[in-house]
Design a protein around this motif. Sequence first.
Motif, PDB file in Angstrom:
ATOM      1  N   LYS A 107       1.345  -1.027   0.181  1.00  0.00           N
ATOM      2  CA  LYS A 107      -0.406  -0.065  -0.397  1.00  0.00           C
ATOM      3  C   LYS A 107       0.873   1.164   0.132  1.00  0.00           C
ATOM      4  O   LYS A 107       0.641   2.088  -0.789  1.00  0.00           O
ATOM      5  CB  LYS A 107      -0.822   0.036   1.345  1.00  0.00           C
ATOM      6  N   GLU A 108       2.490   1.248   0.486  1.00  0.00           N
ATOM      7  CA  GLU A 108       2.671   2.264   0.974  1.00  0.00           C
ATOM      8  C   GLU A 108       4.082   1.825   0.715  1.00  0.00           C
ATOM      9  O   GLU A 108       4.863   0.661   1.336  1.00  0.00           O
ATOM     10  CB  GLU A 108       2.910   2.947   1.493  1.00  0.00           C
ATOM     11  N   PRO A 109       5.334   2.655   0.680  1.00  0.00           N
ATOM     12  CA  PRO A 109       7.184   2.121   1.016  1.00  0.00           C
ATOM     13  C   PRO A 109       6.371   1.486   2.263  1.00  0.00           C
ATOM     14  O   PRO A 109       6.133   1.534   3.350  1.00  0.00           O
ATOM     15  CB  PRO A 109       7.486   2.968   0.716  1.00  0.00           C
ATOM     16  N   TYR A 110       7.087   0.798   2.814  1.00  0.00           N
ATOM     17  CA  TYR A 110       7.320  -0.451   4.232  1.00  0.00           C
ATOM     18  C   TYR A 110       8.793  -0.900   4.763  1.00  0.00           C
ATOM     19  O   TYR A 110       9.653  -2.162   4.554  1.00  0.00           O
ATOM     20  CB  TYR A 110       6.124  -1.849   4.084  1.00  0.00           C
ATOM     21  N   ALA A 111       9.681  -0.242   5.509  1.00  0.00           N
ATOM     22  CA  ALA A 111      10.890  -0.251   5.471  1.00  0.00           C
ATOM     23  C   ALA A 111      11.243  -1.830   6.386  1.00  0.00           C
ATOM     24  O   ALA A 111      12.002  -2.175   5.826  1.00  0.00           O
ATOM     25  CB  ALA A 111      11.691   0.873   5.825  1.00  0.00           C
ATOM     26  N   PRO A 112      10.546  -2.205   7.355  1.00  0.00           N
ATOM     27  CA  PRO A 112      10.550  -3.168   7.803  1.00  0.00           C
ATOM     28  C   PRO A 112      10.350  -4.294   7.333  1.00  0.00           C
ATOM     29  O   PRO A 112      10.506  -5.502   8.218  1.00  0.00           O
ATOM     30  CB  PRO A 112       9.728  -3.008   9.652  1.00  0.00           C
ATOM     31  N   LEU A 113       9.896  -4.616   5.923  1.00  0.00           N
ATOM     32  CA  LEU A 113       9.143  -5.424   5.893  1.00  0.00           C
ATOM     33  C   LEU A 113       9.684  -6.550   5.484  1.00  0.00           C
ATOM     34  O   LEU A 113       9.780  -7.742   6.287  1.00  0.00           O
ATOM     35  CB  LEU A 113       8.322  -5.243   4.308  1.00  0.00           C
ATOM     36  N   PHE A 114      11.339  -7.087   5.247  1.00  0.00           N
ATOM     37  CA  PHE A 114      11.918  -8.419   5.138  1.00  0.00           C
ATOM     38  C   PHE A 114      12.380  -8.597   6.609  1.00  0.00           C
ATOM     39  O   PHE A 114      12.692  -9.325   7.169  1.00  0.00           O
ATOM     40  CB  PHE A 114      13.684  -7.912   4.047  1.00  0.00           C
ATOM     41  N   SER A 115      12.410  -7.632   7.581  1.00  0.00           N
ATOM     42  CA  SER A 115      12.680  -8.293   8.751  1.00  0.00           C
ATOM     43  C   SER A 115      10.937  -9.421   9.192  1.00  0.00           C
ATOM     44  O   SER A 115      11.732  -9.603  10.117  1.00  0.00           O
ATOM     45  CB  SER A 115      12.400  -7.256   9.986  1.00  0.00           C
ATOM     46  N   TYR A 116      10.057  -9.149   8.345  1.00  0.00           N
ATOM     47  CA  TYR A 116       9.033  -9.997   9.115  1.00  0.00           C
ATOM     48  C   TYR A 116       8.577 -11.012   8.166  1.00  0.00           C
ATOM     49  O   TYR A 116       7.373 -11.710   8.227  1.00  0.00           O
ATOM     50  CB  TYR A 116       7.303  -9.114   9.233  1.00  0.00           C
ATOM     51  N   LEU A 117       9.447 -11.368   7.226  1.00  0.00           N
ATOM     52  CA  LEU A 117       9.630 -12.522   5.880  1.00  0.00           C
ATOM     53  C   LEU A 117      10.008 -13.875   6.178  1.00  0.00           C
ATOM     54  O   LEU A 117       9.791 -14.471   5.151  1.00  0.00           O
ATOM     55  CB  LEU A 117       9.623 -11.862   4.496  1.00  0.00           C
ATOM     56  N   ASP A 118       9.878 -13.720   7.211  1.00  0.00           N
ATOM     57  CA  ASP A 118      10.569 -14.838   7.669  1.00  0.00           C
ATOM     58  C   ASP A 118       9.383 -15.806   8.435  1.00  0.00           C
ATOM     59  O   ASP A 118       9.351 -17.461   9.196  1.00  0.00           O
ATOM     60  CB  ASP A 118      11.406 -15.173   8.948  1.00  0.00           C
ATOM     61  N   LEU A 119       7.937 -15.100   8.778  1.00  0.00           N
ATOM     62  CA  LEU A 119       6.712 -16.102   8.872  1.00  0.00           C
ATOM     63  C   LEU A 119       6.654 -17.539   7.883  1.00  0.00           C
ATOM     64  O   LEU A 119       7.252 -17.324   7.160  1.00  0.00           O
ATOM     65  CB  LEU A 119       5.223 -15.139   8.646  1.00  0.00           C
ATOM     66  N   GLY A 120       6.552 -18.811   8.888  1.00  0.00           N
ATOM     67  CA  GLY A 120       6.637 -20.047   8.609  1.00  0.00           C
ATOM     68  C   GLY A 120       5.298 -19.750   7.599  1.00  0.00           C
ATOM     69  O   GLY A 120       4.146 -19.665   7.363  1.00  0.00           O
ATOM     70  N   ILE A 121       5.606 -20.568   6.483  1.00  0.00           N
ATOM     71  CA  ILE A 121       4.057 -20.577   5.391  1.00  0.00           C
ATOM     72  C   ILE A 121       4.473 -22.406   5.670  1.00  0.00           C
ATOM     73  O   ILE A 121       4.320 -23.354   5.851  1.00  0.00           O
ATOM     74  CB  ILE A 121       5.550 -21.437   3.626  1.00  0.00           C
ATOM     75  N   LEU A 122       2.181 -21.902   5.215  1.00  0.00           N
ATOM     76  CA  LEU A 122       1.653 -22.989   5.903  1.00  0.00           C
ATOM     77  C   LEU A 122       0.718 -23.551   4.539  1.00  0.00           C
ATOM     78  O   LEU A 122       0.777 -23.025   3.511  1.00  0.00           O
ATOM     79  CB  LEU A 122       0.211 -22.081   6.658  1.00  0.00           C
ATOM     80  N   PRO A 123       0.492 -24.969   4.650  1.00  0.00           N
ATOM     81  CA  PRO A 123      -0.310 -25.420   3.520  1.00  0.00           C
ATOM     82  C   PRO A 123      -1.001 -25.444   3.584  1.00  0.00           C
ATOM     83  O   PRO A 123      -2.188 -25.861   3.910  1.00  0.00           O
ATOM     84  CB  PRO A 123       0.062 -27.466   4.110  1.00  0.00           C
ATOM     85  N   ARG A 124      -1.782 -25.001   2.677  1.00  0.00           N
ATOM     86  CA  ARG A 124      -3.626 -24.000   1.965  1.00  0.00           C
ATOM     87  C   ARG A 124      -4.244 -25.484   2.536  1.00  0.00           C
ATOM     88  O   ARG A 124      -5.453 -25.338   2.914  1.00  0.00           O
ATOM     89  CB  ARG A 124      -3.223 -23.484   0.913  1.00  0.00           C
ATOM     90  N   ALA A 125      -3.861 -26.420   1.550  1.00  0.00           N
ATOM     91  CA  ALA A 125      -4.506 -27.764   1.717  1.00  0.00           C
ATOM     92  C   ALA A 125      -5.048 -29.014   3.103  1.00  0.00           C
ATOM     93  O   ALA A 125      -5.847 -28.907   3.705  1.00  0.00           O
ATOM     94  CB  ALA A 125      -4.135 -29.224   1.047  1.00  0.00           C
ATOM     95  N   ALA A 126      -4.704 -28.240   4.167  1.00  0.00           N
ATOM     96  CA  ALA A 126      -4.309 -28.412   5.432  1.00  0.00           C
ATOM     97  C   ALA A 126      -4.693 -27.841   6.151  1.00  0.00           C
ATOM     98  O   ALA A 126      -5.362 -28.317   7.809  1.00  0.00           O
ATOM     99  CB  ALA A 126      -2.747 -29.509   6.373  1.00  0.00           C
ATOM    100  N   ALA A 127      -4.153 -25.960   6.051  1.00  0.00           N
ATOM    101  CA  ALA A 127      -4.879 -25.454   6.441  1.00  0.00           C
ATOM    102  C   ALA A 127      -5.883 -24.426   7.183  1.00  0.00           C
ATOM    103  O   ALA A 127      -6.634 -24.304   7.851  1.00  0.00           O
ATOM    104  CB  ALA A 127      -3.755 -24.497   7.348  1.00  0.00           C
ATOM    105  N   GLU A 128      -6.360 -24.820   5.587  1.00  0.00           N
ATOM    106  CA  GLU A 128      -7.903 -23.933   5.370  1.00  0.00           C
ATOM    107  C   GLU A 128      -9.119 -24.302   6.271  1.00  0.00           C
ATOM    108  O   GLU A 128      -9.336 -25.691   6.020  1.00  0.00           O
ATOM    109  CB  GLU A 128      -7.949 -23.624   3.945  1.00  0.00           C
ATOM    110  N   GLY A 129     -10.302 -23.678   6.009  1.00  0.00           N
ATOM    111  CA  GLY A 129     -10.912 -23.830   7.543  1.00  0.00           C
ATOM    112  C   GLY A 129     -10.855 -25.452   8.350  1.00  0.00           C
ATOM    113  O   GLY A 129     -11.648 -25.602   8.832  1.00  0.00           O
ATOM    114  N   ASN A 130      -9.016 -25.451   9.033  1.00  0.00           N
ATOM    115  CA  ASN A 130      -9.116 -26.192  10.396  1.00  0.00           C
ATOM    116  C   ASN A 130      -8.588 -25.805  11.211  1.00  0.00           C
ATOM    117  O   ASN A 130      -7.514 -24.847  11.864  1.00  0.00           O
ATOM    118  CB  ASN A 130      -7.919 -26.828   9.372  1.00  0.00           C
ATOM    119  N   ALA A 131      -9.258 -25.480  12.280  1.00  0.00           N
ATOM    120  CA  ALA A 131      -9.759 -24.583  13.598  1.00  0.00           C
ATOM    121  C   ALA A 131      -8.806 -25.322  14.482  1.00  0.00           C
ATOM    122  O   ALA A 131      -7.641 -24.827  15.406  1.00  0.00           O
ATOM    123  CB  ALA A 131     -10.672 -24.459  14.261  1.00  0.00           C
ATOM    124  N   GLU A 132      -8.022 -26.594  13.925  1.00  0.00           N
ATOM    125  CA  GLU A 132      -6.783 -27.671  14.900  1.00  0.00           C
ATOM    126  C   GLU A 132      -5.694 -27.382  14.803  1.00  0.00           C
ATOM    127  O   GLU A 132      -4.803 -28.494  14.837  1.00  0.00           O
ATOM    128  CB  GLU A 132      -7.781 -29.165  14.986  1.00  0.00           C
TER     129      GLU A 132
END
Length: 516
Positions: A153-178
Amino acid sequence: MTLKLRLHSLLLGTIASLCLGAPAALADLVNPPETVRVGLDVDSLSLDARLAAETTSYRLDDLLYDGLVRLDENFQPKPALATSWETPDPLTLIFHLREGVKFHNGQPLTADDVVFTYTTMVDPNLNARSRSLYEPIDSVTALDEHTVQFKLKEPYAPLFSYLDLGILPRAAAEGNAEFGSAPIGTGPFRFDSWLRGSQINLVANPDYWGGEPAVKKIEAIVVGNGSARAQAMEAGDLDLIYSPLPPAEVGTLSANAKLSHSVVPSVSFIYVNFNTADPLLSDPAMRTALAKLIDQATIVDQIYGGLDQAAASILMPAFPWAYDASVTQPTFDVEAAMAELDALGWKVGADGIRAKDGKQLALTIGTNSEDAERVQSIEYIQNVFTSAGIKTELQAVDYPTFMKGNQGKTYQISFLSWGNLVDPDRAMYGQLHTGGNFNWGSYSNPVVDAALEKGRSESAPEARAAAYKDAATQIAKDLPYYIVAHQRLHAFTSEKLKGFEPDARGFLTDLAAPAK
């Protein structure tokens, strides 16, 4: 200068090019053991990477998942699931994903999983604790199976500090509260089992793209009592523990020739959080008077045994490019505090309790019961408050209950800490910007809002530093937070873990080193 270079230079306060070659290096264990038993102070609330809320989750998520990048010991982004990236314009980033990566269930990683992770992360319905870190992202789109485009939306200086967020598998995580109870990632370790409140077991991922770890099993043992955790370490029942630990136990363990003791400056601080929405605490003058009744020196030097560094403000010495020693919060001064309470109309009555308009000055201070030093600290604060004529009640409860009270904004004063603060933005924006999703105390000041927004959008490190100084100066006047100490991380390892090197976040990254 490209946005890519600007973001990296802002992260460290220097201009340097991003390394797009190899991932961050891991320290080699001399003789990696089959099993490592790690002592942790609290149980995880959820192992869904998007919902990490305490040190245990962050530490284990770092092993269960991979992010687009990995932050090294200097918080520099290194390739992980993204092998390279480019910036066609200041608001566009394109990431090229590593091919051949599989989730723990055998499903291949695709760009769609990255899109799912980040779009749900910013969805208010998920109520992710770290949502505000990602809100400047406007959209995430899969350009093809291995290419992802981020629009900002706008220049965002700290972005790379937060791109270590773990990636989830959509097929297993979507709609899965557990999902957070049986997580699936692409990381070097797989989830094995979880006995709530007691133990979480991880096993090595033989198909890990970075090489199967030499350590085959991690047993994360929850030992809430610091003395008990230290004693288990000394008895040989644990192989690795981190602070918080009782100061006396740190001394005892340091003297044990069979153990290695490492101390590193951490990116965390201990603080007192005032709920500014509470009628008794809404006036900055009241918070200032109360802050002058917090005996920081005694808490840091005696209760915490001098293990940490007394803080002058919310600015962290871990980031020298943004630290400014001239920014200071009030110091311990009982006489001044008493005079200020008098001036606010809170007069000491015949019963020794301050009252105004027929109402006694009564406050509650809370913390989590697992941390003995925190409990001792609020007991000491209670004594000082009581001597100043404030009727003070303590509330020490288990960590999940304590955090529910904070997040539900039902507290008056909390004694707690923030960790994993890999950028000044992470220490302030979500917590102290109006409407921030960590802003449990409902603090709002347009001066601070403007400064924190500037810190996110400025391209020059000097401009970012000036913005954070402006924010910290106002925070030190308004005192929604009173920063007690900038913490140091103390790590103890057994002889089985020779070569292990703790980082400032207290992660367990070196346990993922592959066999040679």
